[in-house]
Design an enzyme around this catalytic site. Structure first.
Site, PDB file in Angstrom:
ATOM      1  N   ASP A 195       0.811  -1.203   0.000  1.00  0.00           N
ATOM      2  CA  ASP A 195       0.000   0.000   0.000  1.00  0.00           C
ATOM      3  C   ASP A 195       0.855   1.268   0.000  1.00  0.00           C
ATOM      4  OD1 ASP A 195      -0.558   1.513   2.826  1.00  0.00           O
ATOM      5  OD2 ASP A 195      -2.167   1.865   1.382  1.00  0.00           O
ATOM      6  N   LEU A 276      -6.111   7.889   3.520  1.00  0.00           N
ATOM      7  CA  LEU A 276      -6.212   8.940   2.498  1.00  0.00           C
ATOM      8  C   LEU A 276      -5.174   8.797   1.404  1.00  0.00           C
ATOM      9  CD1 LEU A 276      -6.859  12.047   4.754  1.00  0.00           C
ATOM     10  CD2 LEU A 276      -8.467  10.933   3.196  1.00  0.00           C
ATOM     11  N   ARG A 277      -4.219   7.865   1.618  1.00  0.00           N
ATOM     12  CA  ARG A 277      -3.121   7.785   0.676  1.00  0.00           C
ATOM     13  C   ARG A 277      -3.616   7.482  -0.739  1.00  0.00           C
ATOM     14  NH1 ARG A 277       0.914   4.366   3.211  1.00  0.00           N
ATOM     15  NH2 ARG A 277       1.876   6.130   4.246  1.00  0.00           N
ATOM     16  N   GLY A 278      -4.601   6.604  -0.820  1.00  0.00           N
ATOM     17  CA  GLY A 278      -5.148   6.237  -2.126  1.00  0.00           C
ATOM     18  C   GLY A 278      -5.712   7.442  -2.850  1.00  0.00           C
ATOM     19  N   THR A 281      -2.915   9.882  -3.925  1.00  0.00           N
ATOM     20  CA  THR A 281      -2.150   9.368  -5.062  1.00  0.00           C
ATOM     21  C   THR A 281      -2.995   9.405  -6.333  1.00  0.00           C
ATOM     22  OG1 THR A 281      -1.037   7.920  -3.499  1.00  0.00           O
ATOM     23  CG2 THR A 281      -0.662   7.491  -5.814  1.00  0.00           C
TER      24      THR A 281
END
Ligand SMILES: [Zn+2]
Length: 339
Positions: A195, A276-278, A281
């Site tokens: 991830d 929130l990384r998704g 990105t």
């Protein structure tokens, strides 16, 4: 002169991998690229081709980390000390191979404590130093020890390598795009590591006859006459190079309207991705694609293009839905944005 590298523009197929790598070339802060696939699908050829495609960068002459003359706030201690006396030279963008058996010292660099006592140069830079401002390539990243992968992702995210031994501490810039390839049949990456890669793509051996013939034809032509082949592909190669340079220049001015943020959030909610990384990105990658396509504003079309490579590896396994991750992302995309 070095032996020519197979031109990026001449690579047949492998569209997802090429797109992911071009996105990383336009926005180096995308967070690394993971490439899954069988052996012999041209993963390392594509990475090396990228190095030859990118225009040379300006560096401070003699710097062991290839510091950027235009960004003094990122300079190493040596460059800071020599400020005002530095010359600027051109250097190729580095693409550094990280071999599987590499020791931590070889990767992060070694501090020589005995020489420290005599006051001479004590730090022997490692592979992270050489990769600064370029790409670090790990073939079969899934076979690398977890702690090393963790460390690489940390450094890539912070842009700085810090080495500490017995009270001595050295830090230097280490901004690079991590590209890891893996063969899923030979061991998986832990989901926590998975991830942390920005993009993930799958490469397969092409299954249709015309593509396979094209692959062999070009490969054969290149091997018989590398220089002639490179010359024949010079125009498309130069064009692609200009597109990357233009996209990089356009990137800061590319607009991300609230409607795009909303679409990204909706998609991630629908797929149930954690954190929130998704979403971040997704927006970054969509913006890089918009810049590459010459579009001034991020739209749903850009989000659609990058969604599978941004979100596929972030999905939790759903025992009730065994469809492959890519299929699940595409289904959600279609439901939200239409076909
Ligand atoms: Zn420097």
């Amino acid at each position: 002169m070095a032996r020519p590298v197979f031109p990026f523009a001449a690579i047949v197929g492998q569209e997802d991998m090429k797109r992911a790598i071009l996105i990383a070339a336009v926005d180096q802060a995308i967070g690394g690229v993971l490439v899954f696939g069988d052996r012999g699908t041209g993963k390392s050829t594509t990475v090396r081709a990228l190095a030859a495609l990118l225009p040379p960068m300006k560096v401070n002459q003699g710097c062991r980390y290839a510091c950027d003359p235009a960004a003094p706030d990122t300079w190493c201690a040596d460059c800071q000390a020599a400020e005002g006396k530095l010359k600027t030279v051109s250097a190729p963008v580095p693409v550094v191979d990280l071999p599987l058996g590499a020791t931590e010292d070889r990767v992060v660099g070694a501090l020589d404590l005995e020489r420290a006592l005599t006051g001479s140069k004590v730090f022997e830079p490692g592979l992270l130093a050489r990769a600064n401002r370029g790409f670090l390539y790990i073939d079969e990243a899934n076979l690398l020890e977890d702690h090393l992968v963790d460390l690489l992702l940390d450094v890539a995210a912070s842009g700085e390598n810090v080495v500490e031994r017995e009270g001595l501490s050295i830090r230097h810039p280490a901004r690079f795009v991590l590209i890891g390839s893996g063969n899923p049949e030979e061991g998986e990456l832990r989901p926590q590591l998975l991830d942390r890669f920005g993009l993930s793509v799958e490469v397969r051996t092409p299954q249709d006859l015309p593509t396979r013939i094209d692959v062999i034809k070009r490969r054969d032509a290149f091997e018989r006459d590398p220089a002639g082949f490179a010359e024949a592909w010079k125009k498309p190669q130069d064009k692609l190079r200009r597109r990357i340079v233009d996209a990089k220049a356009r990137l800061p001015k590319t607009e991300t309207p609230d409607s795009a943020l909303e679409s990204a959030a909706r998609l991630c909610m629908k797929l149930g991705t954690d954190g929130l990384r998704g979403e971040l990105t997704l927006i970054r990658a969509a913006r890089a694609v918009a810049a590459f396509e010459g579009d001034p504003i991020v739209t749903d079309a850009h989000l659609k293009t990058v969604a599978p490579m941004v979100l596929g590896h972030r999905l939790r396994r759903n025992p009730l839905d065994e469809a492959a991750a890519g299929t699940r992302v595409n289904r959600a995309v279609t439901e939200l944005f239409g076909a």
